[in-house]
Write a protein that holds these residues in place. Structure first.
Motif, PDB file in Angstrom:
ATOM      1  N   UNK A 222      -1.635 -83.734  30.514  1.00 54.69           N
ATOM      2  CA  UNK A 222      -1.429 -83.070  31.797  1.00 54.69           C
ATOM      3  C   UNK A 222      -0.049 -83.468  32.309  1.00 54.69           C
ATOM      4  N   UNK A 223       0.821 -82.499  32.471  1.00 52.05           N
ATOM      5  CA  UNK A 223       2.199 -82.776  32.880  1.00 52.05           C
ATOM      6  C   UNK A 223       2.340 -82.974  34.387  1.00 52.05           C
TER       7      UNK A 223
ATOM      8  N   UNK B 117       2.081 -88.872  36.659  1.00 53.11           N
ATOM      9  CA  UNK B 117       1.928 -87.423  36.713  1.00 53.11           C
ATOM     10  C   UNK B 117       2.897 -86.851  37.739  1.00 53.11           C
ATOM     11  N   UNK B 118       3.614 -85.818  37.356  1.00 54.63           N
ATOM     12  CA  UNK B 118       4.569 -85.169  38.266  1.00 54.63           C
ATOM     13  C   UNK B 118       3.808 -84.418  39.348  1.00 54.63           C
ATOM     14  N   UNK B 119       4.236 -84.563  40.600  1.00 59.31           N
ATOM     15  CA  UNK B 119       3.651 -83.817  41.714  1.00 59.31           C
ATOM     16  C   UNK B 119       4.684 -82.812  42.214  1.00 59.31           C
ATOM     17  N   UNK B 120       4.396 -81.537  42.035  1.00 59.99           N
ATOM     18  CA  UNK B 120       5.285 -80.481  42.508  1.00 59.99           C
ATOM     19  C   UNK B 120       4.961 -80.190  43.966  1.00 59.99           C
TER      20      UNK B 120
ATOM     21  N   UNK C 174       1.540 -78.274  30.976  1.00 56.18           N
ATOM     22  CA  UNK C 174       0.220 -78.009  31.557  1.00 56.18           C
ATOM     23  C   UNK C 174       0.090 -78.707  32.908  1.00 56.18           C
ATOM     24  N   UNK C 175      -0.284 -77.935  33.928  1.00 53.88           N
ATOM     25  CA  UNK C 175      -0.450 -78.496  35.256  1.00 53.88           C
ATOM     26  C   UNK C 175      -1.750 -78.069  35.899  1.00 53.88           C
ATOM     27  N   UNK C 176      -2.294 -78.944  36.748  1.00 56.21           N
ATOM     28  CA  UNK C 176      -3.489 -78.612  37.535  1.00 56.21           C
ATOM     29  C   UNK C 176      -3.046 -78.026  38.865  1.00 56.21           C
ATOM     30  N   UNK C 177      -3.768 -76.986  39.307  1.00 53.18           N
ATOM     31  CA  UNK C 177      -3.398 -76.259  40.529  1.00 53.18           C
ATOM     32  C   UNK C 177      -4.586 -76.290  41.498  1.00 53.18           C
ATOM     33  N   UNK C 178      -4.878 -77.465  42.076  1.00 58.40           N
ATOM     34  CA  UNK C 178      -6.044 -77.595  42.948  1.00 58.40           C
ATOM     35  C   UNK C 178      -5.865 -76.880  44.280  1.00 58.40           C
ATOM     36  N   UNK C 179      -6.917 -76.273  44.763  1.00 56.44           N
ATOM     37  CA  UNK C 179      -6.856 -75.554  46.030  1.00 56.44           C
ATOM     38  C   UNK C 179      -8.065 -75.832  46.891  1.00 56.44           C
ATOM     39  N   UNK C 180      -8.108 -75.182  48.041  1.00 55.14           N
ATOM     40  CA  UNK C 180      -9.266 -75.276  48.916  1.00 55.14           C
ATOM     41  C   UNK C 180     -10.488 -74.647  48.240  1.00 55.14           C
TER      42      UNK C 180
ATOM     43  N   UNK D 182      13.488 -75.567  30.642  1.00 57.35           N
ATOM     44  CA  UNK D 182      12.528 -76.334  29.837  1.00 57.35           C
ATOM     45  C   UNK D 182      11.507 -76.985  30.760  1.00 57.35           C
ATOM     46  N   UNK D 183      10.355 -77.418  30.216  1.00 51.51           N
ATOM     47  CA  UNK D 183       9.310 -78.026  31.040  1.00 51.51           C
ATOM     48  C   UNK D 183       9.800 -79.273  31.769  1.00 51.51           C
ATOM     49  N   UNK D 184       9.263 -79.509  32.944  1.00 45.74           N
ATOM     50  CA  UNK D 184       9.657 -80.676  33.744  1.00 45.74           C
ATOM     51  C   UNK D 184       9.523 -81.982  32.991  1.00 45.74           C
ATOM     52  N   UNK D 185       8.462 -82.110  32.240  1.00 42.75           N
ATOM     53  CA  UNK D 185       8.195 -83.356  31.546  1.00 42.75           C
ATOM     54  C   UNK D 185       9.242 -83.747  30.523  1.00 42.75           C
ATOM     55  N   UNK D 186      10.091 -82.825  30.126  1.00 45.34           N
ATOM     56  CA  UNK D 186      11.108 -83.104  29.123  1.00 45.34           C
ATOM     57  C   UNK D 186      12.398 -83.670  29.704  1.00 45.34           C
ATOM     58  N   UNK D 187      12.580 -83.510  31.027  1.00 49.04           N
ATOM     59  CA  UNK D 187      13.856 -83.954  31.588  1.00 49.04           C
ATOM     60  C   UNK D 187      13.785 -84.611  32.965  1.00 49.04           C
ATOM     61  N   UNK D 188      12.694 -84.444  33.681  1.00 55.34           N
ATOM     62  CA  UNK D 188      12.631 -85.014  35.037  1.00 55.34           C
ATOM     63  C   UNK D 188      12.423 -86.538  34.977  1.00 55.34           C
TER      64      UNK D 188
END
Length: 255
Positions: A107-108, A141-144, A61-67, A249-255
């Protein structure tokens, strides 16, 4: 050595009765979801539905904040202060986090949407505001992000950055994305998209719109779900990656 890759997509971008993509079907294909937080798209009911679908499918699960730009879908330049960007991003992260927590999930990651993300590659004020908002929320929290100031500041501040690569977008010589306002910014030929994805993921290479060879390293592959035939293409891309021996797999499992 096995190549590990996350597949993400921008979801929850409907509003009220309107749906932009087949989110439930896409959720079965991807491993992480960038959920719109209500500024460029989305609303509380849509966030709740997206979070619950992600939990059901084991999707990060990720948040996708925008303008704050519903009319322009967050794809127009906005001139904002540090405080405005910081508080807008923190507010939007909090929205998705609240629904994740209420449903017993975490929140991943966070990934800025559209032009906010694009501008933060080069605008240090925006990059500072976004990274500070993520750090103050939770530095784990991971930042993409794309290569540029945003990625550099995330690394400098000790955040957990993940580099995003795009399946159907063309790159400029500086590794930024070709603007959607430009011709041929989006690749529409399925075979070309799949070939590009394999180059990006396995060979870590891309060719810029001007023919320049680029070295591209990515942790998550973004698939768009709001273009014609996107669901079918997403299935084919995942199949091609799995056939090539890529572990998804989801980032949170291996990053």
């Amino acid at each position: 050595m096995t190549i590990k890759m996350d597949i993400c997509s921008d979801l929850g971008e409907g509003y009220g009765r309107y749906e932009l993509a087949n989110d439930e079907a896409l959720m079965e294909i991807i491993s992480s979801a960038n959920i719109a937080c209500g500024f460029h798209a989305g609303d509380p009911r849509t966030i709740q539905k997206s979070v619950q679908s992600a939990i059901k499918t084991g999707t990060g699960i990720g948040a996708h904040p925008g303008f704050p730009d519903r009319v322009g879908f967050g794809r127009r330049d906005m001139i904002l202060s540090y405080e405005e960007v910081y508080t807008d991003v923190l507010y939007q992260i909090g929205a998705v986090f609240a629904f994740a927590k209420a449903n017993g999930a975490k929140l991943q990651h966070v990934m800025a949407h559209g032009q906010l993300h694009n501008m933060a590659q080069f605008n240090e004020v925006y990059a500072e505001a976004i990274t500070d908002a993520v750090y103050d929320f939770d530095p784990n929290t991971i930042l993409i992000c794309l290569p540029g100031k945003l990625l550099a500041l995330a690394e400098k501040k000790g955040l957990k950055p993940a580099t995003v690569i795009f399946a159907d977008r063309r790159y400029n010589d500086d590794k930024s994305l070709v603007s959607r306002r430009e011709k041929n910014a989006v690749i529409t030929d399925e075979n070309e998209v799949i070939e590009k994805v394999l180059d990006l993921v396995i060979r870590k290479k891309a060719t810029s719109i001007n023919g320049k060879d680029l070295d591209i390293v990515g942790d998550t592959l973004l698939l768009h779900g709001d273009t014609q035939g996107s669901l079918s293409l997403a299935k084919k891309i995942k199949e091609a990656l799995l056939d090539a021996g890529v572990e998804i797999s989801p980032l949170g499992k291996w990053l």
